[in-house]
Design a protein around this motif. Structure first.
Motif, PDB file in Angstrom:
ATOM      1  N   THR A   2       0.847  -1.186   0.000  1.00  0.00           N
ATOM      2  CA  THR A   2       0.000   0.000   0.000  1.00  0.00           C
ATOM      3  C   THR A   2       0.883   1.237   0.000  1.00  0.00           C
ATOM      4  O   THR A   2       1.937   1.248   0.635  1.00  0.00           O
ATOM      5  N   HIS A   3       0.489   2.248  -0.747  1.00  0.00           N
ATOM      6  CA  HIS A   3       1.159   3.539  -0.677  1.00  0.00           C
ATOM      7  C   HIS A   3       0.208   4.561  -0.078  1.00  0.00           C
ATOM      8  O   HIS A   3      -0.980   4.281   0.127  1.00  0.00           O
ATOM      9  N   GLY A   4       0.754   5.755   0.170  1.00  0.00           N
ATOM     10  CA  GLY A   4      -0.081   6.873   0.605  1.00  0.00           C
ATOM     11  C   GLY A   4       0.224   8.075  -0.254  1.00  0.00           C
ATOM     12  O   GLY A   4       1.224   8.088  -0.998  1.00  0.00           O
TER      13      GLY A   4
ATOM     14  N   TYR B  83       4.191  13.379  -0.886  1.00  0.00           N
ATOM     15  CA  TYR B  83       5.020  12.211  -0.573  1.00  0.00           C
ATOM     16  C   TYR B  83       4.183  10.987  -0.230  1.00  0.00           C
ATOM     17  O   TYR B  83       3.010  11.088   0.135  1.00  0.00           O
ATOM     18  N   CYS B  84       4.831   9.845  -0.332  1.00  0.00           N
ATOM     19  CA  CYS B  84       4.172   8.590   0.044  1.00  0.00           C
ATOM     20  C   CYS B  84       4.146   8.503   1.564  1.00  0.00           C
ATOM     21  O   CYS B  84       5.190   8.559   2.212  1.00  0.00           O
ATOM     22  N   SER B  85       2.933   8.368   2.128  1.00  0.00           N
ATOM     23  CA  SER B  85       2.785   8.405   3.579  1.00  0.00           C
ATOM     24  C   SER B  85       2.723   7.007   4.208  1.00  0.00           C
ATOM     25  O   SER B  85       2.718   6.882   5.426  1.00  0.00           O
ATOM     26  N   THR B  86       2.653   5.968   3.396  1.00  0.00           N
ATOM     27  CA  THR B  86       2.544   4.605   3.933  1.00  0.00           C
ATOM     28  C   THR B  86       3.806   3.828   3.577  1.00  0.00           C
ATOM     29  O   THR B  86       4.137   3.701   2.397  1.00  0.00           O
ATOM     30  N   PHE B  87       4.497   3.327   4.571  1.00  0.00           N
ATOM     31  CA  PHE B  87       5.794   2.721   4.318  1.00  0.00           C
ATOM     32  C   PHE B  87       5.694   1.583   3.305  1.00  0.00           C
ATOM     33  O   PHE B  87       4.883   0.681   3.437  1.00  0.00           O
ATOM     34  N   CYS B  88       6.551   1.653   2.261  1.00  0.00           N
ATOM     35  CA  CYS B  88       6.376   0.734   1.138  1.00  0.00           C
ATOM     36  C   CYS B  88       7.662   0.088   0.658  1.00  0.00           C
ATOM     37  O   CYS B  88       7.626  -0.904  -0.068  1.00  0.00           O
ATOM     38  N   HIS B  89       8.827   0.635   1.004  1.00  0.00           N
ATOM     39  CA  HIS B  89      10.046   0.224   0.313  1.00  0.00           C
ATOM     40  C   HIS B  89      11.228   0.821   1.073  1.00  0.00           C
ATOM     41  O   HIS B  89      11.074   1.787   1.815  1.00  0.00           O
TER      42      HIS B  89
ATOM     43  N   LEU C 220      13.316   2.657  -0.212  1.00  0.00           N
ATOM     44  CA  LEU C 220      13.424   4.027  -0.721  1.00  0.00           C
ATOM     45  C   LEU C 220      12.105   4.787  -0.539  1.00  0.00           C
ATOM     46  O   LEU C 220      11.772   5.671  -1.334  1.00  0.00           O
ATOM     47  N   HIS C 221      11.370   4.391   0.489  1.00  0.00           N
ATOM     48  CA  HIS C 221      10.072   5.018   0.762  1.00  0.00           C
ATOM     49  C   HIS C 221      10.199   6.532   0.942  1.00  0.00           C
ATOM     50  O   HIS C 221       9.380   7.303   0.439  1.00  0.00           O
ATOM     51  N   LEU C 222      11.247   6.968   1.645  1.00  0.00           N
ATOM     52  CA  LEU C 222      11.378   8.406   1.905  1.00  0.00           C
ATOM     53  C   LEU C 222      11.609   9.189   0.622  1.00  0.00           C
ATOM     54  O   LEU C 222      11.223  10.344   0.496  1.00  0.00           O
ATOM     55  N   GLU C 223      12.237   8.535  -0.346  1.00  0.00           N
ATOM     56  CA  GLU C 223      12.493   9.208  -1.629  1.00  0.00           C
ATOM     57  C   GLU C 223      11.242   9.237  -2.506  1.00  0.00           C
ATOM     58  O   GLU C 223      11.229   9.891  -3.546  1.00  0.00           O
ATOM     59  N   MET C 224      10.228   8.480  -2.124  1.00  0.00           N
ATOM     60  CA  MET C 224       9.041   8.367  -2.982  1.00  0.00           C
ATOM     61  C   MET C 224       8.184   9.619  -2.829  1.00  0.00           C
ATOM     62  O   MET C 224       7.373   9.737  -1.923  1.00  0.00           O
ATOM     63  N   ARG C 225       8.407  10.586  -3.733  1.00  0.00           N
ATOM     64  CA  ARG C 225       7.618  11.806  -3.697  1.00  0.00           C
ATOM     65  C   ARG C 225       7.543  12.427  -5.078  1.00  0.00           C
ATOM     66  O   ARG C 225       8.250  12.021  -5.992  1.00  0.00           O
TER      67      ARG C 225
HETATM   68 CU    CU Z   1       5.201   4.238  -1.212  1.00  0.00          CU
END
Ligand code: CU
Length: 645
Positions: free
Chosen positions: A590-592, A625-631, A633-638
């Motif tokens: 899941t992403h956010g 940004y992606c608010s649901t931990f996914c990967h 590189l989650h923090l880079e997901m924006r």
């Molecule tokens: Cu994500």
């Protein structure tokens, strides 16, 4: 049978969640099967080191609710969330809360009330804002097939704003909400279990709704000072379309609701036959009523055009008042008297009785449904002849559950007890056999119990395994956390003669009713179907910014760990509709999507599509940004939203 629960080697390596269903389908419900034939009240298997037998989880006693890490519960519980306005999903016997399903009120975690799709379900005003942001869920019931839950739907009421929500049990989401016209204090709710006429329809097609508060009809400010004109109505909603089917104008009020297994009767308890508008007036009568509705006759009357409408509502309203229903042969309703201010009305799993709890009277009243039908057929002179037992059980009886072995379990609010009593013995006692001992057992609970339900209690598959009790007060049972206490949901083993208290579970206020069913009843899906969403962005290549005057559509997709657009640009003052499809199709991925300063946050599950519409009224750079931990590189997901001044 062995106490030890075996996990067969072939289950290793498949997802745990899929294992539930695989196991159920293959008849591999080891834990459940293993303890059905355990002796009554056998003590829980003592923990004996690191491999303590988890089978104890199904046989009562203090250790029974502790599952080993990774071990799954054997039952689902669906709990109403009271004035949180949500539905909660619990695993039992552990009592672990697994999910909250938002329905009537916004939920910041998943973005319910933020996305266009959820707002469409919840209902909006002309300006697009939510019509309501408060609710009060009380009663929750599942859809039936062949007298048992079929795992399709559950319904829950909103007492504050007279709404009914439907929960889809494939995705555990709310998909429809209907507001009932011309009623207030919508309280009791129950789906029918089959059609009253068509034998081919042996499943739920209607949901009945009782309204507790009488109001002027129409409630337009004219008759506010004429309490004698206040009326309440009993409503029927179509289970599939969620449209209103019909309403019945009644004397008195509606409280809880029950339905018969043959589909012919629905009933509501009435605590205010006096039609009082002041507190004292509501308690003057010594007997109130359990009001029965003859469903087939009501629908014939609607078909024949024997109805009126109220105010701007187009819903047919038939006359169910006492005066209009004196002749049993044509009556749509029957008022069976029960002692002073009754509360719960519950259908026994042997399909024969409705049991009304007395509340202000220390009694339970057993009404035989076949006799109510006899009255409608003109075969019985007085409808109170359907009362086959009225026995004392304790102080403040509220709700009743069943074990499928002929026993009823009623909460005693004032006594802080659950009383187990035998229905047939109560009938014998009432008929004059003073040696008939109908009270089987009593158990102290902590404290002031309201709702009660047992595993599959109000189905033909009542299995007499676990009983859950919603205690309204927890007092000293948990660490003190200031003045606002959690409630205490207690779990009781009812597989033996004596009830065994298994566990206390603190819950955030304020659950009311709940149902508990075996885990194989539902087959939850882990990934959405792209085709369920008309707006789906099915390929990352379809991403982009599409302008139509000041209306801008931004289409993007997510695939861990990136959004399809690294940035997008809109202009100040644009009305932006952002559509996001999560193209990840892996379970639990899941992403956010969160946009700073724009009050936007929602989650997006595998292959799900959601959209939001907002005015880009603040120029600048906004890192969505992606608010649901996914990967990793989650923090880079924006993605960079640029709003040009
Ligand atoms: Cu994500």
């Amino acid at each position: 049978m062995s106490e030890k629960r075996e996990v067969k080697p072939e289950t290793v390596g498949i997802g745990r969640r899929r294992f539930i269903n695989t196991a159920a389908l293959a008849g591999l419900t080891v834990g459940v099967a293993a303890c059905n034939d355990k002796p009554a009240n056998a003590p829980a298997a003592a923990a004996s080191g690191p491999v303590a037998a988890p089978a104890a989880a199904h046989s009562g006693g203090a250790n029974a609710t502790h599952l080993k890490p990774g071990e799954l519960d054997t039952y689902y519980g669906l709990w109403s969330g009271g004035h949180n306005g949500d539905v909660r999903v619990l695993g039992l016997p552990s009592g672990r809360e697994l999910l909250r399903i938002p329905c009537f009120v916004p939920d910041a975690l998943v973005g319910w009330g933020i996305t266009n799709e959820s707002k469409a379900v919840m209902g909006t005003k002309a300006d697009g804002s939510l019509r309501y942001t408060v609710a009060d869920t009380h009663h929750l019931h599942g859809s039936y097939k062949d007298g048992n839950y079929d795992g399709r739907y559950a319904w829950v009421n909103d007492k504050i704003n007279s709404r009914i929500a439907r929960i889809r049990l494939d995705y555990f989401i709310c998909d429809k909400i209907t507001e009932l016209p011309n009623v207030q204090g919508f309280h009791g709710i129950f789906p029918d279990k089959r059609d009253p006429v068509d034998p081919a329809i042996n499943y739920t097609t209607r949901v009945f709704c009782g309204a507790e508060f009488a109001i002027p009809l129409p409630n337009d400010g004219k008759d506010v000072n004429a309490p004698e004109k206040y009326r309440s109505m009993f409503s029927c909603v179509d289970a599939e379309t969620m449209e209103m089917r019909w309403q019945v104008l009644i004397d008195g009020n509606c409280d809880l609701t029950a339905t018969s297994y043959d589909g012919k009767l629905a009933a509501t308890n009435q605590y205010n036959v006096e039609n009082g508008v002041h507190y004292e007036d509501m308690m003057s009568a010594e007997r109130d009523a359990c009001l029965f509705f003859n469903i087939a006759r009501i629908e014939e009357a609607v078909k024949a055009g024997k109805f009126k409408t109220v105010g701007s509502s187009k819903v047919p309203v038939v006359d169910g008042t006492r005066e209009a229903n004196k002749d049993p042969k044509t009556a749509l309703t029957a008022y069976v008297s029960v002692p002073k201010n009754p509360h719960g009305v519950n259908a026994s799993p042997d399909q024969k009785y409705f049991i009304c709890a007395g509340k202000l009277s220390p009694t339970a009243t057993v009404i035989e449904l076949a006799k109510v039908l006899d009255w409608f057929d003109g075969k019985m002179e007085k409808v109170d002849g359907a009362i086959v037992a009225e026995v004392e059980i304790g102080l403040g009886p509220l709700h009743t559950a069943f074990d499928g072995r002929g026993n009823a379990y009623t909460t005693l609010f004032l006594d802080s007890q659950v009383v187990k009593w035998n229905v047939e013995a109560a009938i014998k006692f009432h008929a004059g056999d003073k040696n008939a001992k109908y009270v089987v057992d009593r158990l102290d609970v902590h404290y002031q119990p309201g709702h009660i339900n047992a595993t599959h209690s109000e189905t033909v598959a009542a299995d007499g395994k676990y009983l859950a009790v919603g205690c309204k007060f927890s007092k000293d049972r948990f660490l003190p956390v200031g003045p606002f206490h959690p409630e205490n949901e207690q779990l009781i083993d009812i597989s033996g003669d004596k009830m065994v208290l298994m566990a206390d579970h603190p819950v955030r206020g304020e659950p009311h009713d709940f149902i508990i069913f075996k885990r194989d009843i539902v087959k939850p899906k882990q990934v959405y179907d792209l085709n369920e969403f008309p707006l789906a962005v099915k390929d990352a290549k379809e991403s982009g910014v599409f302008r139509n005057g000041k209306k801008v559509t931004v289409k993007l997709t997510s695939q861990a760990p990136a959004f399809s657009l690294r940035e997008f640009t809109v202009k100040k003052g644009d009305e932006v509709t952002l559509i996001l499809t999560n193209l990840d199709k892996i379970e639990d991925l899941t992403h956010g999507f969160a946009v700073p300063k724009y009050n936007i946050q929602f989650v997006i599950n595998p292959l799900e599509t959601k959209s939001v519409t907002f005015i880009a009224d603040k120029p600048g750079v906004f890192w969505a940004y992606c608010s649901t931990f996914c990967h990793a590189l989650h923090l880079e997901m924006r993605t960079r939203m640029i709003v040009e001044a």
